[in-house]
Design an enzyme around this catalytic site. Structure first.
Site, short mmCIF file in Angstrom:
data_model
loop_
_atom_site.label_atom_id
_atom_site.label_comp_id
_atom_site.label_asym_id
_atom_site.label_seq_id
_atom_site.Cartn_x
_atom_site.Cartn_y
_atom_site.Cartn_z
N SER A 1 -1.04 28.65 -20.34
CA SER A 1 -0.86 29.08 -21.73
C SER A 1 0.50 29.73 -21.87
O SER A 1 0.81 30.70 -21.18
CB SER A 1 -1.95 30.09 -22.11
OG SER A 1 -3.21 29.48 -22.07
N ARG B 1 -3.85 40.75 -20.49
CA ARG B 1 -2.60 40.35 -19.83
C ARG B 1 -1.68 41.54 -19.55
O ARG B 1 -0.47 41.46 -19.69
CB ARG B 1 -1.86 39.30 -20.66
CG ARG B 1 -2.70 38.06 -20.97
CD ARG B 1 -3.14 37.31 -19.71
NE ARG B 1 -4.00 36.20 -20.03
CZ ARG B 1 -5.34 36.25 -20.01
NH1 ARG B 1 -5.96 37.37 -19.65
NH2 ARG B 1 -6.06 35.20 -20.31
N GLU C 1 3.48 34.56 -22.90
CA GLU C 1 2.67 34.98 -21.74
C GLU C 1 3.45 34.69 -20.46
O GLU C 1 3.25 35.33 -19.46
CB GLU C 1 1.33 34.22 -21.75
CG GLU C 1 0.37 34.69 -20.68
CD GLU C 1 -1.05 34.18 -20.89
OE1 GLU C 1 -1.62 33.66 -19.93
OE2 GLU C 1 -1.56 34.30 -22.01
#
Length: 305
Positions: free
Chosen positions: A229, A179, A299
């Protein structure tokens, strides 16, 4: 309206057509969480117009926020001042470069790209078929699912740097990790990505995509607005499991809720505010820290708070 903003508006109207500029546009219409206040100016340029919009904002010292499909954002109820530039449908397109390589404009949806690849018998994008983001956003955050990540198929990108320079960067210069990417650190805007796929059978590719779709429907709360998420996976753990172990399955603040189907998702049951979602995220972080000692990192990108 002050003179500077009036001049900025006039210049913006010379640069973009009327339907490409909206004033006080609710960002809840453009995020998958379905929350967020108004953007002072909401613009939808083509890829060729992106550098011109960025330069205009720089000249007039106008705050600029760049977004893709809004699938990984939590925008404040107060909205955003300045310009919100959506690199979306107007900035989309796919070109076949050779037998196994595609050039994909940043505003193209990942799902559209994956289905295009499947139609042409190109494998490697199956993992991305159900991710709701745009190609540019997926590259910036090195999006992934079901064991695949953008870094597995990315051969290079064309970016706009913060100094207004157009650069082509090969994948090995992008510092791609979980990420994370160089573009995230340096606030570079992805304009186009080059994907290196492999020859395959359309039948086999579509079967794999269908299998992953079934797994998503079975395990994820796709019936509610969310940003996927909510937290990054902590090393050695699963965020959803930690949240469940902290006793938070189904925990609600207003219409913001930890999904009962998958604790890694915070969902909007209908009328949640961005403030409630953020409050819930912070409560989850505090409870998980107290219960397991693990720090959960969002996230989801927070804007305007």
């Amino acid at each position: 309206m002050d003179k500077n903003r009036q001049q900025f508006e006039q210049e913006l109207e010379k640069l973009l057509s009327g339907e490409q500029i909206r004033k006080e546009e609710l960002l809840s219409r453009h995020t998958t969480f379905r929350v967020g206040g108004a953007a002072e100016y909401f613009v939808t340029p083509t890829i060729e117009q992106v550098p011109k919009v960025v330069e205009l904002c720089r000249q007039y010292e106008m705050p600029l926020t760049v977004m893709g499909n809004g699938s990984n954002l939590l925008v404040s109820d107060d909205g955003l001042r300045g310009v919100v530039m959506e690199i979306g449908k107007a900035a989309s397109g796919i070109r076949i470069l050779d037998d196994e390589d595609l050039a994909v404009a940043a505003g193209t949806l990942l799902s559209e790209t994956a289905h295009f690849a499947a139609r042409h018998g190109l494998a490697g994008m199956e993992f991305a078929a159900g991710i709701p983001g745009s190609l540019g956003g997926a590259v910036v955050m090195n999006a992934g699912a079901y064991g695949g990540e953008m870094k597995d198929i990315l051969s290079g990108v064309r970016v706009l740097t913060t100094t207004g320079e157009l650069r082509v960067r090969p994948a090995d210069e992008l510092d791609l990790s979980y990420r994370h990417s160089r573009m995230m650190d340096e606030q570079e805007i992805v304009l186009e990505a080059r994907l290196n796929l492999t020859q395959g059978s359309e039948f086999v590719i579509r079967a794999q995509m269908e299998e992953l779709r079934k797994r998503r429907v079975e395990k994820q709360p796709l019936e509610y607005p969310s940003a996927g998420s909510t937290f990054k996976r902590p090393e050695g753990y699963f965020a959803g499991k930690l949240i469940e172990e902290a006793g938070l399955r189904g925990y609600r603040i207003g219409d913001a809720q930890v999904s009962e189907k998958h604790c890694g998702f915070v969902i909007n049951r209908g009328n949640a505010s961005a403030a409630q979602i953020l409050e819930l995220m912070q409560h989850v972080q505090a409870c998980v820290k107290e219960n397991s000692g693990v720090d959960l990192e969002p996230e989801v990108r927070l804007l305007g708070f």
